[in-house]
Enzyme design. Structure first.
Site, PDB file in Angstrom:
ATOM      1  N   ASN A   5       0.956  -1.246   0.046  1.00  0.00           N
ATOM      2  CA  ASN A   5       0.000   0.048   0.200  1.00  0.00           C
ATOM      3  C   ASN A   5       1.051   1.072  -0.191  1.00  0.00           C
ATOM      4  OD1 ASN A   5      -1.777   2.005   0.537  1.00  0.00           O
ATOM      5  ND2 ASN A   5      -3.055   0.788   1.843  1.00  0.00           N
ATOM      6  N   ARG A  55      -2.187  -2.324  -3.783  1.00  0.00           N
ATOM      7  CA  ARG A  55      -3.467  -1.298  -3.921  1.00  0.00           C
ATOM      8  C   ARG A  55      -2.842  -0.405  -4.875  1.00  0.00           C
ATOM      9  NH1 ARG A  55      -3.693   3.895  -1.036  1.00  0.00           N
ATOM     10  NH2 ARG A  55      -5.712   5.000  -1.400  1.00  0.00           N
ATOM     11  N   HIS A 144     -11.250   5.603  -2.696  1.00  0.00           N
ATOM     12  CA  HIS A 144     -11.516   4.798  -1.509  1.00  0.00           C
ATOM     13  C   HIS A 144     -12.213   3.691  -1.589  1.00  0.00           C
ATOM     14  CE1 HIS A 144     -10.582   9.018   0.394  1.00  0.00           C
ATOM     15  NE2 HIS A 144      -9.383   8.391   0.372  1.00  0.00           N
ATOM     16  N   ARG A 205      -7.121  18.993   1.188  1.00  0.00           N
ATOM     17  CA  ARG A 205      -7.771  19.334   0.097  1.00  0.00           C
ATOM     18  C   ARG A 205      -8.933  20.044  -0.054  1.00  0.00           C
ATOM     19  NH1 ARG A 205      -7.779  12.762  -1.316  1.00  0.00           N
ATOM     20  NH2 ARG A 205      -5.324  12.563  -1.959  1.00  0.00           N
ATOM     21  N   GLU A 347      -8.360  -2.144   4.655  1.00  0.00           N
ATOM     22  CA  GLU A 347      -8.067  -2.137   3.168  1.00  0.00           C
ATOM     23  C   GLU A 347      -7.422  -3.269   2.883  1.00  0.00           C
ATOM     24  OE1 GLU A 347      -8.250   2.463   1.524  1.00  0.00           O
ATOM     25  OE2 GLU A 347      -6.336   1.672   2.686  1.00  0.00           O
TER      26      GLU A 347
END
Length: 360
Positions: A5, A55, A144, A205, A347
């Site tokens: 990841n 990922r 996501h 962001r 994840e």
């Protein structure tokens, strides 16, 4: 399985046997930097594995399911770097380094965008000229997806119910943040779009901004495209409003009466409430709301503030359970018709599941 990841500032390597964590290493990887020698040493230290799951942030329109990596897939992934320049190239560097260290292991790419390939045309399509959409593949992708897929499936497990018909709003709230409307185990809408900038206000962001405002700035100020792009990605969000990208700092400062932090908290919660309501509308209602990710799991203040404005949906959380929540826990107050859950983001387990499915 070895799960790889590549994050914004680190490279996480984890070895799992089904759902059991056997070992992990986290390597510094600022920007797009990947040190192949460090990766090789870490992979050796973690020991032998049967397969590798990577990922990958962006699968575009081509990769809507996990796929075994081969030369053709690698070429396709390189062609998607323009869609996620900050993440895709870094993930591919990590992929190359791990492949060099474990050349005989089958490797599978698992995509953050793939889970949202099922959203409706109405949710996916921008009202832009057809020529633009067809020439450049302009559409809402969502991100996501690995986290949203795991959270929605885990919610059904905890509630001991079949996913068929279950309407779940998953709230992945971390440095990056997005929501998904998941009905019968399939994503039907999400808040991020063509890029991860759309949707909620985040750590650094901006979230959704009127495009006319950005055009106005480009036309009438000295700001250039690169400067604007950097600011929207790295200098906006909570950092711009409160002076810190860490939600813990924002909440503490707001509690002390800092007006900038109070505004940041208000903006964050306003966007979050509106987003949850929109996701519920996409499914004609909601049965479960899930909080996951760093903020979602560890901020009772954010969970309480969001739920307070959504009681009209039937969402009510128990204050005592909310304050003491750790791990996977049910926060639902009394006989509230909408269940409220906090779930640990995993994840890695979703990647393990997808790799096993591909290789079987």
């Amino acid at each position: 399985m070895l799960v790889v990841n590549a994050g914004s500032s680190s490279l996480k390597l984890s070895v799992l046997d089904h759902d059991r964590l056997c070992g992990a290493q986290e390597l510094p990887a600022p920007g797009a930097a990947i040190d192949p020698e460090q990766v090789a040493a870490a992979v050796r230290d973690l020991g032998p594995v049967d397969a590798v799951g990577h990922r990958i942030v962006h699968g575009g329109e081509r990769y809507v399911e996990p796929v075994r990596i081969c030369d053709d897939v690698l070429a396709g992934l390189r062609g998607l770097c323009d869609l996620a320049p900050l993440h895709q190239a870094k993930s591919l560097k990590a992929l190359a380094a791990v492949s060099d260290a474990r050349p005989d292991c089958p490797a599978v790419a698992c995509f953050d965008t793939a889970f949202h390939a099922t959203i409706s045309r109405g949710a996916a399509t921008y009202a832009l000229p057809r020529a633009w959409r067809e020439r450049w593949g302009l559409r809402r992708f969502g991100f996501h997806g690995l986290s949203h897929a795991y959270a929605s499936r885990r919610a059904a497990e905890l509630l001991d119910c079949a996913p068929d018909g279950l309407r779940v709003v998953t709230c992945h709230l971390g440095a990056g943040a997005s929501l998904a409307a998941v009905k019968s185990g399939r994503s039907v809408d999400t808040t991020m779009g063509f890029t991860p900038l759309e949707g909620l206000a985040m750590a650094t962001r901006s979230g959704s901004v009127d495009p006319g405002l950005l055009l106005w700035l480009l036309e009438r100020t000295e700001l250039g495209e690169q400067q604007m792009a950097y600011a929207l990605e790295h200098e906006s969000g909570m950092l711009a409003l409160a002076g810190s990208a860490d939600m813990r700092d924002v909440i503490a400062a707001a509690a002390d009466g800092d007006p900038n932090a109070e505004l940041a908290h208000e903006v964050y919660v306003h966007r979050l409430r509106a987003g949850i309501a929109a996701m519920a509308a996409a499914m004609d209602g909601v049965d479960v709301v899930v909080w996951t990710g760093g903020v979602g799991e560890h901020s009772p203040t954010i969970r309480a503030a969001a739920a307070e404005g959504l009681s009209f949906l039937g969402l009510r959380i128990d204050d005592e359970r909310n304050r003491g929540a750790t791990g996977d826990v049910d926060l639902t107050a009394g006989d509230a018709p909408v269940r409220a859950l906090v779930l640990t983001a995993r994840e890695d387990l979703e990647i393990v599941r997808q790799v096993a499915k591909v290789l079987s």
